[in-house]
Design a protein around this motif. Sequence first.
Motif, mmCIF file in Angstrom:
data_model
loop_
_atom_site.group_PDB
_atom_site.id
_atom_site.type_symbol
_atom_site.label_atom_id
_atom_site.label_comp_id
_atom_site.label_asym_id
_atom_site.label_seq_id
_atom_site.Cartn_x
_atom_site.Cartn_y
_atom_site.Cartn_z
ATOM 1 N N UNK A 98 4.987 19.267 6.072
ATOM 2 C CA UNK A 98 4.665 17.920 5.614
ATOM 3 C C UNK A 98 3.588 17.321 6.511
ATOM 4 N N UNK A 99 2.974 16.255 6.023
ATOM 5 C CA UNK A 99 2.085 15.458 6.850
ATOM 6 C C UNK A 99 2.624 14.044 6.917
ATOM 7 N N UNK A 100 2.399 13.416 8.049
ATOM 8 C CA UNK A 100 2.763 12.008 8.219
ATOM 9 C C UNK A 100 1.476 11.189 8.170
ATOM 10 N N UNK A 101 1.444 10.223 7.281
ATOM 11 C CA UNK A 101 0.243 9.418 7.101
ATOM 12 C C UNK A 101 0.550 7.957 7.398
ATOM 13 N N UNK B 144 10.328 5.594 3.116
ATOM 14 C CA UNK B 144 10.012 5.146 4.472
ATOM 15 C C UNK B 144 10.305 3.671 4.684
ATOM 16 N N UNK B 145 10.820 3.376 5.878
ATOM 17 C CA UNK B 145 11.079 1.996 6.309
ATOM 18 C C UNK B 145 10.201 1.654 7.510
ATOM 19 N N UNK B 146 9.013 2.266 7.530
ATOM 20 C CA UNK B 146 8.107 2.139 8.668
ATOM 21 C C UNK B 146 6.705 1.785 8.167
ATOM 22 N N UNK B 147 5.694 2.024 9.008
ATOM 23 C CA UNK B 147 4.309 1.832 8.578
ATOM 24 C C UNK B 147 3.618 3.183 8.354
ATOM 25 N N UNK B 148 4.408 4.200 8.027
ATOM 26 C CA UNK B 148 3.870 5.514 7.687
ATOM 27 C C UNK B 148 4.735 6.141 6.615
ATOM 28 N N UNK B 149 4.216 7.197 6.014
ATOM 29 C CA UNK B 149 4.992 7.909 4.999
ATOM 30 C C UNK B 149 4.854 9.417 5.226
ATOM 31 N N UNK B 150 5.950 10.128 5.046
ATOM 32 C CA UNK B 150 5.956 11.575 5.174
ATOM 33 C C UNK B 150 5.836 12.206 3.794
ATOM 34 N N UNK C 236 6.966 15.828 -2.952
ATOM 35 C CA UNK C 236 7.948 14.791 -2.623
ATOM 36 C C UNK C 236 7.535 13.993 -1.392
ATOM 37 N N UNK C 237 8.285 12.942 -1.141
ATOM 38 C CA UNK C 237 8.070 12.113 0.044
ATOM 39 C C UNK C 237 9.415 11.587 0.507
ATOM 40 N N UNK C 238 9.477 11.195 1.745
ATOM 41 C CA UNK C 238 10.698 10.580 2.283
ATOM 42 C C UNK C 238 10.550 9.064 2.172
ATOM 43 N N UNK D 212 0.811 -1.211 0.000
ATOM 44 C CA UNK D 212 0.000 0.000 0.000
ATOM 45 C C UNK D 212 0.850 1.268 0.000
ATOM 46 N N UNK D 213 2.036 1.192 0.587
ATOM 47 C CA UNK D 213 2.907 2.368 0.607
ATOM 48 C C UNK D 213 3.278 2.800 -0.812
ATOM 49 N N UNK D 214 3.427 1.836 -1.718
ATOM 50 C CA UNK D 214 3.761 2.162 -3.100
ATOM 51 C C UNK D 214 2.711 3.084 -3.719
ATOM 52 N N UNK D 215 1.461 2.904 -3.307
ATOM 53 C CA UNK D 215 0.379 3.746 -3.834
ATOM 54 C C UNK D 215 0.556 5.199 -3.387
ATOM 55 N N UNK D 216 1.020 5.388 -2.156
ATOM 56 C CA UNK D 216 1.267 6.749 -1.670
ATOM 57 C C UNK D 216 2.435 7.392 -2.419
ATOM 58 N N UNK D 217 3.463 6.609 -2.674
ATOM 59 C CA UNK D 217 4.610 7.132 -3.416
ATOM 60 C C UNK D 217 4.181 7.557 -4.815
ATOM 61 N N UNK D 218 3.386 6.718 -5.465
ATOM 62 C CA UNK D 218 2.904 7.031 -6.817
ATOM 63 C C UNK D 218 1.987 8.245 -6.792
#
Length: 373
Positions: free
Chosen positions: A342-345, A303-309, A299-301, A285-291
């Motif tokens: 930024x927002x963290x999701x 992420x190696x977690x369960x959230x994305x900035x 931009x985004x950072x 699902x994180x790939x969808x946020x990156x796309x």
Amino acid sequence: MEFNKVLDNCKIYEAGKPIELVVREYGVDEKDIIKLASNENPYGTSPKVTKKIQELAQNMFVYPDDSMYELKEALANKFDVQSENVIIGAGSDQIIDFVIKAKCDENSKMLMSKTTFAMYEIYGRQTGCEILKTEDDEHNLEQFESMYKEHGADVIFLCLPNNPLGECLDKEAVYEFLGKVDKDTLVVVDGAYQEYATFKDSKKAINPADLIEHFPNTIYLGTFSKAYALGGMRTGYGIAQTSIIKTMYKLRPPFNITTLSLAAGIEALKDEEFVNKCIAKNFEEMKRYEEYAISKGFSYIESYTNFITLKFDNKYISSEVAQNLLERGVIVRDLTGYGVNAIRVTIGTQNQNTRVFKMLDEVLAQLEKVENL
């Protein structure tokens, strides 16, 4: 009435907004609210844990086993250490408190990244110690080394992966840095999200047994709140050499976690299959946020977690985005308070994320319209 003067410089930790607040203030139906602000596991707790808690609920009047023998043994077996190397806390943040109180006073110094877990600084200021921060938001070990050489430090915090941004250092680079740290400086390796980092990239993996063997001045922190989906149970742990753990025990209050919390942690460790499935879904699902970020031009950072900035640069103001989402029933974390636009999701389920993208489209379109008026 006067209180301890060091508290004058202490901020209050702001947790993610609760669902109840959104219902109360914005009139959103509870079933329509998506909470993606506190990095909880959206897939819930292992059914095995739930079953165990239901069985034990009738024993809530009984104090827990204060030795915490079973949970410590389970963690010792998982990480190939001795139970004497383990301490249990009410969340790993309680152990952060123990560490700082054990090492710091008004004459001490703490070193951390500019943007990292807020409780490091909050607990540090409670002791009156000096807080040192690197210039970069993300962990920069060259800056850590430079500041350490210039100022020294009694405690160093490395958040791997980092909360609230999501980046993570390679183990090799971390070990190289640790080799330059004085033996009397206690280094805290906060691995609250290590399960995610290890799954995504083995170069990020920190093995607690290996860590404390090579660097006796370190303590590794872990938690059941994230990958194991036990945020409501408040169960964390620290792994270190026995001399450090014995000192931490001098600060630990009796029965510092509950009977049900102990049982939940023990059962959760028995269902690693459930945890790994959750982590795999997280990165899908994180790939969808990156796309999505790429498609919208911000931009985004990584992420190696369960959230994305998600970083808005000069395109949008994060506080406005977060507020507009909140009014629609989507709770995310605005990082303005950290000095980051930024927002963290938290990465939600597939259905949740689809709804978030739809609402983000609405919010961004609305903000652009306002700007063009």
